[in-house]
Scaffold this motif. Structure first.
Motif, PDB file in Angstrom:
ATOM      1  N   ASN A   1       5.323  -0.994  -7.273  1.00  0.00           N
ATOM      2  CA  ASN A   1       4.840  -2.327  -6.929  1.00  0.00           C
ATOM      3  C   ASN A   1       5.244  -3.344  -7.993  1.00  0.00           C
ATOM      4  O   ASN A   1       5.752  -4.426  -7.682  1.00  0.00           O
ATOM      5  CB  ASN A   1       3.314  -2.326  -6.800  1.00  0.00           C
ATOM      6  CG  ASN A   1       2.856  -2.240  -5.351  1.00  0.00           C
ATOM      7  OD1 ASN A   1       3.018  -3.185  -4.599  1.00  0.00           O
ATOM      8  ND2 ASN A   1       2.308  -1.102  -4.971  1.00  0.00           N
TER       9      ASN A   1
ATOM     10  N   GLN B   1      -6.032   3.801  -4.598  1.00  0.00           N
ATOM     11  CA  GLN B   1      -6.688   4.759  -5.503  1.00  0.00           C
ATOM     12  C   GLN B   1      -7.211   4.110  -6.781  1.00  0.00           C
ATOM     13  O   GLN B   1      -7.732   4.808  -7.647  1.00  0.00           O
ATOM     14  CB  GLN B   1      -5.694   5.879  -5.876  1.00  0.00           C
ATOM     15  CG  GLN B   1      -5.250   6.716  -4.675  1.00  0.00           C
ATOM     16  CD  GLN B   1      -4.114   7.649  -5.021  1.00  0.00           C
ATOM     17  OE1 GLN B   1      -3.117   7.248  -5.613  1.00  0.00           O
ATOM     18  NE2 GLN B   1      -4.263   8.905  -4.660  1.00  0.00           N
TER      19      GLN B   1
ATOM     20  N   PRO C   1       0.793  -1.238   0.000  1.00  0.00           N
ATOM     21  CA  PRO C   1       0.000   0.000   0.000  1.00  0.00           C
ATOM     22  C   PRO C   1       0.819   1.279   0.000  1.00  0.00           C
ATOM     23  O   PRO C   1       0.325   2.329  -0.396  1.00  0.00           O
ATOM     24  CB  PRO C   1      -0.819  -0.111   1.299  1.00  0.00           C
ATOM     25  CG  PRO C   1      -0.134  -1.116   2.131  1.00  0.00           C
ATOM     26  CD  PRO C   1       0.592  -2.039   1.212  1.00  0.00           C
ATOM     27  N   HIS C   2       2.098   1.195   0.440  1.00  0.00           N
ATOM     28  CA  HIS C   2       2.906   2.416   0.532  1.00  0.00           C
ATOM     29  C   HIS C   2       3.603   2.744  -0.792  1.00  0.00           C
ATOM     30  O   HIS C   2       4.241   3.786  -0.906  1.00  0.00           O
ATOM     31  CB  HIS C   2       3.944   2.268   1.647  1.00  0.00           C
ATOM     32  CG  HIS C   2       4.917   1.140   1.421  1.00  0.00           C
ATOM     33  ND1 HIS C   2       4.534  -0.182   1.462  1.00  0.00           N
ATOM     34  CD2 HIS C   2       6.237   1.142   1.140  1.00  0.00           C
ATOM     35  CE1 HIS C   2       5.594  -0.940   1.235  1.00  0.00           C
ATOM     36  NE2 HIS C   2       6.636  -0.162   1.026  1.00  0.00           N
TER      37      HIS C   2
ATOM     38  N   LYS D   1      -0.286   6.073  -9.276  1.00  0.00           N
ATOM     39  CA  LYS D   1      -1.337   5.955  -8.246  1.00  0.00           C
ATOM     40  C   LYS D   1      -0.912   4.948  -7.176  1.00  0.00           C
ATOM     41  O   LYS D   1      -0.095   4.063  -7.418  1.00  0.00           O
ATOM     42  CB  LYS D   1      -2.643   5.467  -8.882  1.00  0.00           C
ATOM     43  CG  LYS D   1      -3.122   6.372 -10.000  1.00  0.00           C
ATOM     44  CD  LYS D   1      -4.524   6.801  -9.765  1.00  0.00           C
ATOM     45  CE  LYS D   1      -4.935   7.766 -10.844  1.00  0.00           C
ATOM     46  NZ  LYS D   1      -6.092   8.505 -10.573  1.00  0.00           N
ATOM     47  N   LYS D   2      -1.522   5.094  -6.019  1.00  0.00           N
ATOM     48  CA  LYS D   2      -1.337   4.120  -4.944  1.00  0.00           C
ATOM     49  C   LYS D   2      -2.416   3.034  -5.096  1.00  0.00           C
ATOM     50  O   LYS D   2      -3.493   3.310  -5.654  1.00  0.00           O
ATOM     51  CB  LYS D   2      -1.489   4.797  -3.579  1.00  0.00           C
ATOM     52  CG  LYS D   2      -0.347   5.764  -3.216  1.00  0.00           C
ATOM     53  CD  LYS D   2       0.837   4.995  -2.687  1.00  0.00           C
ATOM     54  CE  LYS D   2       2.006   5.876  -2.302  1.00  0.00           C
ATOM     55  NZ  LYS D   2       1.819   6.627  -1.081  1.00  0.00           N
TER      56      LYS D   2
ATOM     57  N   ARG E   1       3.785   3.212  -5.115  1.00  0.00           N
ATOM     58  CA  ARG E   1       3.003   3.510  -6.318  1.00  0.00           C
ATOM     59  C   ARG E   1       2.873   2.213  -7.130  1.00  0.00           C
ATOM     60  O   ARG E   1       3.631   1.261  -6.926  1.00  0.00           O
ATOM     61  CB  ARG E   1       3.734   4.544  -7.183  1.00  0.00           C
ATOM     62  CG  ARG E   1       3.977   5.888  -6.518  1.00  0.00           C
ATOM     63  CD  ARG E   1       4.764   6.784  -7.454  1.00  0.00           C
ATOM     64  NE  ARG E   1       5.941   6.108  -8.009  1.00  0.00           N
ATOM     65  CZ  ARG E   1       6.427   6.295  -9.228  1.00  0.00           C
ATOM     66  NH1 ARG E   1       5.842   7.129 -10.055  1.00  0.00           N
ATOM     67  NH2 ARG E   1       7.495   5.654  -9.644  1.00  0.00           N
TER      68      ARG E   1
END
Lengths: 237, 220
Positions: free
Chosen positions: A97, A127, A90-91, A123-124, A93
């Motif tokens: 990832n 999102q 989650p931390h 985006k994360k 982008r």
């Protein structure tokens, strides 16, 4: 490279006993009701869980051999694992990832293009939608160039439209992958659409009879293809 | 009004907190994620400062850190100086006494991390160390901040252990809590009151920060 497993593990409600073989370039689907041990099989193959007895062999490499005390740790098995719900970090982008375990930026770019998520790179995970997250998870998994791919109900949390589009995309990708693929699913249509072999699992064991009752659900194929897909099940039908 | 004890307390709390985070983060990670034998015994040992009176804890530290103590002798060989009645001595004592106050929030924070992220990292080839730095720490920032704030607050109010190890040497070991005690003993209530008020304000700000962090953590 061929995956061969023969494992036994005592679980709380039953003993899991499974033998299977999946050649490179083929997808083997494990189908069966919830709690039948399908996911445990995938987790044992990945090394996230250990069998009580048995062997797991990928080509020439022995990943696990309880008799000789061989247990290759998960991180050294060089496999890809797409979980039921995308477990993106989650931390990071989306691009970070996908590139988490891949040092080749061009490969990351290609995979993001292929899966249609290039526009989401900044985006994360929180999102983007579930379908987009699953695409990103698949890209992240393929980025490591795995020797074996495990899919644990990868499309089950998606709506029908997204699921269908992702299944079609996966069929395209599958042609390029010359590695064994194991998919856990309870969706027989999905299994018959994507897989080359189906094994029905119930209470930790192969259960050929279980599949025959759903035979009508399997997508129409030529009789030869169906014979290959689930030879023993058809024999019982 | 001499504010040096307050500054010394802040310096002690800041430096000790930094070391505590460096020591306790991997320790908490191991306690939560690595199957270690005798974990219960280790956790009970780490938690001892929570239940021991500070003077008792300080007395044992005095034995270990004194020139005849095993750690004191080792320190003397390395640095050719004694640990007792020095800033380094009270920093080590404060660190040891504050370990459980840092470990607990870190453990709670690490426990909340979705296990699938760790499994995902392992599948992607991450070692335990790499997973700690690339997955666990970045996803535990509120917990780290809470641990740092609690540690800072605890050391700002530390008294018994510091008195046992450092005594009261101006500009070296005479921190705010000890200065207040001495002002009261000397009946210099105005100075004691001013320093106490300063500590009260700092402590309130710290608690406010912890509560804000908690609220933000719950909201996210």
């Amino acid at each position: 490279m061929r995956l061969e497993i023969s494992i036994l593990k005592k679980l709380s409600h039953f003993t899991l006993e499974m033998e299977l073989c999946c050649p490179a370039g083929e997808l083997l689907a494990l189908v069966g009701p919830s709690g039948s041990g399908k996911t445990t099989i995938a987790r044992i193959i990945s090394g996230l869980e250990q069998p009580d007895f048995g062997t797991i062999r990928l080509g020439e490499n022995i990943l696990c051999d309880t008799e000789n005390g061989i247990r290759v740790p998960t991180r050294k098995r060089k496999l890809g694992y797409v979980f039921q719900e995308a477990s993106l970090f989650p931390h990071l982008r989306i691009r970070d990832n996908v590139a988490f375990a891949c040092d080749t930026p061009s490969r990351v770019d290609n995979l993001m293009d292929l899966l249609g998520i290039s526009h989401l790179q900044d985006k994360k995970p929180s999102q983007i939608s579930g379908g987009e997250q699953q695409r990103a998870a698949l890209a992240q998994t393929l980025a490591v160039n795995p020797d074996l791919l495990l899919l644990d109900e990868p499309f089950s949390a998606l709506d029908i439209e997204t699921r269908h589009s992702l299944q079609q995309k996966f069929l395209e990708i599958k042609k390029e992958l010359q590695i064994p693929i194991i998919m856990v699913t309870h969706d027989l249509q999905e299994a018959s659409l994507l897989s080359d072999q189906i094994i029905a699992v119930r209470n930790g064991k192969k259960d050929h009879k279980w599949l025959t009752q759903f035979h009508g659900i399997l997508l129409p194929r030529t009789s030869k293809e169906q014979e290959k897909l689930c030879p023993r099940q058809l024999a019982h039908a | 009004m001499d504010y040096f004890p307050l500054l010394l307390s802040c310096k002690l709390a800041g430096i000790s907190t930094l070391f505590l985070l460096i020591i306790c983060a991997p320790l908490a990670y191991a306690l939560v994620f690595v199957p270690v034998r005798g974990k219960l015994f280790i956790e009970s040992l780490i938690g001892l400062p929570l239940v021991l009176p500070p003077t008792v804890f300080g007395f044992y530290l005095l034995l270990i850190m004194g020139e005849q103590g095993i750690f004191g002798r080792f320190y003397k060989i390395l640095f050719d100086t004694s640990l007792l009645f020095t800033f380094s001595g009270i920093a080590i004592a404060a660190i040891l006494h504050t370990v459980p106050y840092v470990i607990q929030p870190l453990k709670a924070s690490f426990t909340r991390i979705d296990r699938r992220l760790l499994e995902s990292a392992a599948v992607l080839g991450c070692s335990n160390v790499s997973c700690f730095f690339r997955v666990v720490l970045p996803n535990s920032l509120p917990g780290l901040a809470a641990a740092a704030i609690l540690s800072f607050a605890h050391i700002m109010g530390e008294f018994g252990v510091i008195l046992m190890i450092g005594g009261s040497i101006p500009k070296e070991t005479r921190v705010a809590s000890i200065a207040i005690f001495e002002y009261v003993e000397a009946m210099r209530y105005q100075e004691a009151g001013q320093l106490s008020l300063a500590l009260l304000i700092v402590s309130y700000m710290i608690l406010l920060a912890v509560n804000l962090l908690e609220k933000r953590n719950h909201a996210s």
